[in-house]
Design an enzyme around this catalytic site. Structure first.
Site, short mmCIF file in Angstrom:
data_model
loop_
_atom_site.label_atom_id
_atom_site.label_comp_id
_atom_site.label_asym_id
_atom_site.label_seq_id
_atom_site.Cartn_x
_atom_site.Cartn_y
_atom_site.Cartn_z
CB CYS A 90 -1.00 0.09 1.23
SG CYS A 90 -1.88 1.57 1.34
CB CYS A 230 -5.74 4.89 -5.32
SG CYS A 230 -5.09 3.36 -6.05
#
Length: 292
Positions: A90, A230
């Site tokens: 991530c 994102c």
């Protein structure tokens, strides 16, 4: 909450990077076991702390999956999605993870290596500003792959756009549009064609120009709907914008950076002639507490 019973009394923190938010659970010696139910309860925005995921902070040597990386990175980021499932990486999470290490005195501004399930990520932490604003954090995101085909389209309602297939370790379809509102509500996944290109689903980015080497985007993340930020999606958008402008660093021999505005904030993406991509953005700790 009963779901916390196994880790009651454990310290936690809350942080975010461009409003991609995380519960941080320090576990330096690898003594905690986080079940899917516990992670999901922590991330519940009504009955829990609320977050997009959990960052468990453990020394690489104390975590079997990371022990082989201990010689390169002291700390391992054990990242869990909000539903409790395990994820490899991530990008926004790595920045928040690095911010925690500095906050806790485990690291100092400068170069830092972080072990993840996707390998060791190189991180660079800037010094705080004179007014106390936390310095931005840069993460090496690897290299993009453009697997094709060239005839991909993205459709929302009665509008369709051509899209570029960009893989950042996960799949992205990047479409340049006239207005971000044309992406609709993004509760459901936009349609993509031809069929079969994305058998495991795809993250779809809608992009508009904001200025020279500057774009804004919205994103539908597969399995989650629209999100505030994102990191891999911002990288995919920058790669698409760079190719669209004819500035591929592999061809020009010069690195190029693109500013990407997301609903939750701003990221700067830089691509180098050897294909490496770096992402720079903020990360802050906003709360600390103890689980009950």
């Amino acid at each position: 909450m009963s779901e916390h019973s196994g880790i009651s009394g454990t310290a936690f923190l809350k942080g975010h990077g461009t409003q991609n938010d995380f519960v941080i659970v320090p576990d330096p010696d690898g003594e905690l076991e986080l079940s899917e139910a516990t992670v999901a309860a922590l991330c519940d925005r009504r009955a829990g702390i609320g977050a997009d995921g959990v960052l468990r902070v453990v020394r690489s040597a104390a975590e079997p999956v990371a022990a082989g990386m201990a010689g390169q990175a002291e700390w391992f980021m054990d990242y869990r999605n909000a539903d409790g499932s395990i994820a490899e990486m991530c990008g926004n999470g790595v920045r928040v993870f690095a911010r925690y290490l500095v906050h806790a005195g485990h690291a100092k501004p400068g170069e830092l290596a972080v072990a993840t399930r996707a390998g060791v990520k190189q991180v660079r932490i800037a010094e705080d500003a004179a007014d106390g604003t936390p310095g931005e954090i840069t993460v090496g995101m690897g290299r993009a792959v453009l697997p094709g085909p060239d005839d991909i389209t993205v459709t929302v309602d009665d509008r369709s756009w051509p899209a570029l297939n960009v893989n950042m370790g996960n799949p992205h379809a990047v479409a340049f549009v006239e207005d971000l509102a044309h992406a609709g509500l993004l509760y459901d996944a936009p349609a993509t064609a031809p069929q079969g290109v994305y058998p495991q689903g795809v993250n779809v980015e809608f992009v508009v120009d904001r200025g020279e080497r500057h774009v804004a985007m919205r994103v539908h993340e597969r399995g989650s709907g629209e999100t505030r930020s994102c990191g891999t999606g911002a990288c995919a958008v920058a790669v698409a914008a760079i190719r669209r402008a004819g500035l591929d660093p592999a061809d020009t021999g010069r690195a190029v950076s693109w500013t990407v505005d997301l609903p939750g904030g701003r990221l700067v993406i830089e691509e180098f002639p050897d294909g490496r991509i770096e992402m720079t953005g903020p990360a802050v700790i906003v709360a600390e507490g103890v689980l009950v």
